[in-house]
Design an enzyme around this catalytic site. Structure first.
Site, PDB file in Angstrom:
ATOM      1  N   ASP A 282     -10.284   6.928 -22.953  1.00 38.69           N
ATOM      2  CA  ASP A 282     -10.188   5.542 -22.486  1.00 38.69           C
ATOM      3  C   ASP A 282      -9.734   4.716 -23.692  1.00 38.69           C
ATOM      4  O   ASP A 282     -10.527   4.398 -24.573  1.00 38.69           O
ATOM      5  CB  ASP A 282     -11.550   5.081 -21.976  1.00 38.69           C
ATOM      6  CG  ASP A 282     -11.547   3.629 -21.524  1.00 38.69           C
ATOM      7  OD1 ASP A 282     -10.570   2.907 -21.825  1.00 38.69           O
ATOM      8  OD2 ASP A 282     -12.516   3.199 -20.876  1.00 38.69           O
TER       9      ASP A 282
ATOM     10  N   GLU B 109       0.840  -1.217   0.000  1.00 43.16           N
ATOM     11  CA  GLU B 109       0.000   0.000   0.000  1.00 43.16           C
ATOM     12  C   GLU B 109       0.862   1.250   0.000  1.00 43.16           C
ATOM     13  O   GLU B 109       1.869   1.326   0.706  1.00 43.16           O
ATOM     14  CB  GLU B 109      -0.929  -0.012   1.210  1.00 43.16           C
ATOM     15  CG  GLU B 109      -2.166  -0.839   0.934  1.00 43.16           C
ATOM     16  CD  GLU B 109      -3.045  -1.030   2.150  1.00 43.16           C
ATOM     17  OE1 GLU B 109      -2.730  -0.489   3.221  1.00 43.16           O
ATOM     18  OE2 GLU B 109      -4.055  -1.736   2.020  1.00 43.16           O
TER      19      GLU B 109
ATOM     20  N   ARG C 240      -3.975  -8.933 -17.232  1.00 41.90           N
ATOM     21  CA  ARG C 240      -5.147  -8.148 -16.865  1.00 41.90           C
ATOM     22  C   ARG C 240      -4.699  -7.024 -15.920  1.00 41.90           C
ATOM     23  O   ARG C 240      -4.004  -7.294 -14.946  1.00 41.90           O
ATOM     24  CB  ARG C 240      -6.108  -9.076 -16.138  1.00 41.90           C
ATOM     25  CG  ARG C 240      -7.541  -8.846 -16.357  1.00 41.90           C
ATOM     26  CD  ARG C 240      -8.275 -10.153 -16.219  1.00 41.90           C
ATOM     27  NE  ARG C 240      -8.392 -10.750 -17.532  1.00 41.90           N
ATOM     28  CZ  ARG C 240      -9.359 -10.453 -18.386  1.00 41.90           C
ATOM     29  NH1 ARG C 240     -10.296  -9.601 -18.059  1.00 41.90           N
ATOM     30  NH2 ARG C 240      -9.397 -11.024 -19.573  1.00 41.90           N
TER      31      ARG C 240
ATOM     32  N   LYS D 168      -5.616  -6.000 -23.532  1.00 46.78           N
ATOM     33  CA  LYS D 168      -6.320  -6.142 -24.821  1.00 46.78           C
ATOM     34  C   LYS D 168      -5.273  -6.083 -25.935  1.00 46.78           C
ATOM     35  O   LYS D 168      -4.411  -6.945 -25.992  1.00 46.78           O
ATOM     36  CB  LYS D 168      -7.411  -5.072 -24.923  1.00 46.78           C
ATOM     37  CG  LYS D 168      -8.476  -5.229 -23.830  1.00 46.78           C
ATOM     38  CD  LYS D 168      -9.624  -4.279 -23.998  1.00 46.78           C
ATOM     39  CE  LYS D 168     -10.709  -4.527 -22.977  1.00 46.78           C
ATOM     40  NZ  LYS D 168     -10.661  -3.644 -21.818  1.00 46.78           N
TER      41      LYS D 168
HETATM   42  N1  DSN Z   1     -15.211  -6.105 -21.389  1.00 47.06           N
HETATM   43  C1  DSN Z   1     -14.511  -5.275 -22.339  1.00 47.06           C
HETATM   44  C2  DSN Z   1     -14.838  -5.624 -23.744  1.00 47.06           C
HETATM   45  O1  DSN Z   1     -15.070  -6.787 -24.012  1.00 47.06           O
HETATM   46  O2  DSN Z   1     -14.847  -4.768 -24.613  1.00 47.06           O
HETATM   47  C3  DSN Z   1     -14.691  -3.843 -22.078  1.00 47.06           C
HETATM   48  O3  DSN Z   1     -14.250  -3.534 -20.823  1.00 47.06           O
END
Ligand code: DSN
Length: 414
Positions: A196, A52, A231, A225
């Site tokens: 975002d 923390e 993650r 992504k």
């Molecule tokens: N769950 C994500 C998606 O599949 O686009 C967005 O946060």
């Protein structure tokens, strides 16, 4: 090896999922295959420590290596995205966005974002989410005819409602964002502008999508992504953000800790650091560009099969298909394709007459199959399979066998 002996049930599930990933095409646009190096960092004993606070100002002992690690991760992110400040502690995208609101808004303030059914995200002010429950949410969308963000509507709404914060970003939008225009709109009403970039972070890092950094104050993202890490989440403050509000970095940090989160997940931060190093290489630039080339090739082929693509095509990693001319609903197409070995997801299309759980569309993307090394030639084959399965459910078994053969030629990252 240890897991198999100690907990065969969990080990078996991991084994089965590994086999599923190996033998099918992962085409959900928000997913990817992380590298073994990322997963090694993620599976390390760094998961055991509380940390923390921030480097140099912790509430626990035993953290000298963690301070070096978090600073390293921050430096890599700052360099890769060209930002003034970064917080690498958000557990994922939604907590990152919650911290952005908390940093610059008071409950009840007006905020603006793209509506979820138009391709936005829950945390951009959709009615069932905290972002609409705690703030006065104004939603914009896309033009019904073109499927493109209606920038005139964004400008009109911003001038009328005077939001404190405007969020831009999407989960089902296949076109380039006009960051310059959005920056001008936000500046004209004195709003903070947050990009975002969760979906497109890897494309931005690899130069395959324009960067919002010169035009916005804050950038939030996930790391798993197109960026292809573990993650996780990050919040960045740009030079423009610091010029607007010199306290912004501090406000963001305080919103994450102690505002919203407790101890950061240091194993996750280690994985993010590894992924940021990977994303700084020339190979990653090539990868990012190939994601877009593949999505374009797939879009072209699908159009030739008569699929109706929202906005008519793609400039990024994803494709949103309106299935209404194909006489099949999104969930049915999703299930058939899954059976055949193509994992995509049902998705609402803008102005969808069908309910969100039974939407008229499907969403697919190329980040994970590009990681496996697939190129335009394979996109042509995949488009053919998608067409076959969606038009004739009797073809599922045959396509399944063909997909297994293709997957063997393109193994998961080793
Ligand atoms: N769950 C994500 C998606 O599949 O686009 C967005 O946060």
């Amino acid at each position: 090896m240890k897991l198999k002996k100690q907990d065969p049930q969990v080990a078996k599930l991991i084994e089965l999922e590994t086999e599923r990933q190996k033998t099918s095409l992962e085409m959900i646009p928000s997913e990817n295959h992380s590298s073994p190096a990322v997963r090694e960092a993620l599976g390390s004993l760094l998961t055991d420590k509380y940390a923390e606070g921030y480097p140099g100002k912790r509430y626990y002992a035993g953290l000298k290596y963690y301070d070096i690690l978090e600073n390293l991760c921050q430096d890599r992110a700052k360099k890769l995205f060209g930002v003034a400040h970064v917080n690498v502690q958000p557990y994922s995208g939604s907590p990152a966005n919650a911290a952005v609101y908390m940093a610059v808004c008071e409950p009840g303030d007006t905020i603006m974002g793209m509506a979820l059914p138009m391709g936005g995200h829950l945390t951009h002010g959709w009615k069932v989410n905290f972002s609409a429950k705690f703030y006065n949410s104004v939603q914009y969308g896309v033009d019904e005819k073109t499927g493109l963000i209606n920038y005139d509507e964004v400008e009109k709404l911003a001038k009328e409602k005077k939001p404190k914060l405007i969020f831009v970003g999407a989960t089902a939008y296949s076109r380039i964002f006009d960051w310059k225009r959005l920056g001008e709109i936000a500046d004209s009403v004195g709003a903070y502008l947050a990009a975002d970039i969760a979906h497109i972070a890897g494309l931005v890092a690899g130069g395959a999508h324009p960067s919002p950094v010169p035009y916005v104050h804050i950038v939030s993202t996930t790391t798993h992504k197109t960026l292809r890490g573990p993650r996780g989440g990050m919040i960045m403050v740009t030079q423009k953000g610091v010029e607007k509000d010199p306290d912004l970095p501090k406000k963001i940090d305080r919103a994450i800790f102690p505002g919203l989160q407790g101890g950061p997940h240091m194993h996750q931060i280690a994985g993010i650091a590894v992924c940021l190093k990977e994303a700084s290489t020339p190979a990653f630039k090539k990868y990012a560009k190939q994601i877009v080339k593949n999505a374009r090739a797939l879009a072209k082929e699908l159009k030739e099969y008569g699929f109706n693509l929202v906005s008519g095509g793609t400039d990024n990693h994803l494709i949103l298909i309106d299935l209404r001319n194909k006489n099949i609903a999104g969930p049915e197409a999703q299930d058939l394709l899954e059976e055949a070995g193509i994992t995509i997801n049902k998705n609402s299309i803008p102005f969808d007459p069908a309910p969100p759980f039974k939407p008229s569309g499907i969403r697919m993307g190329t980040p994970a199959i590009t990681t496996r090394g697939m190129k335009e030639k394979e996109m042509k084959i995949i488009a053919g399979w998608i067409n076959e399965v969606v038009s004739n459910k009797n073809s599922v078994k045959k396509v399944r066998e063909e997909i297994k053969k293709l997957c063997k030629k393109f193994p998961l990252p080793k």
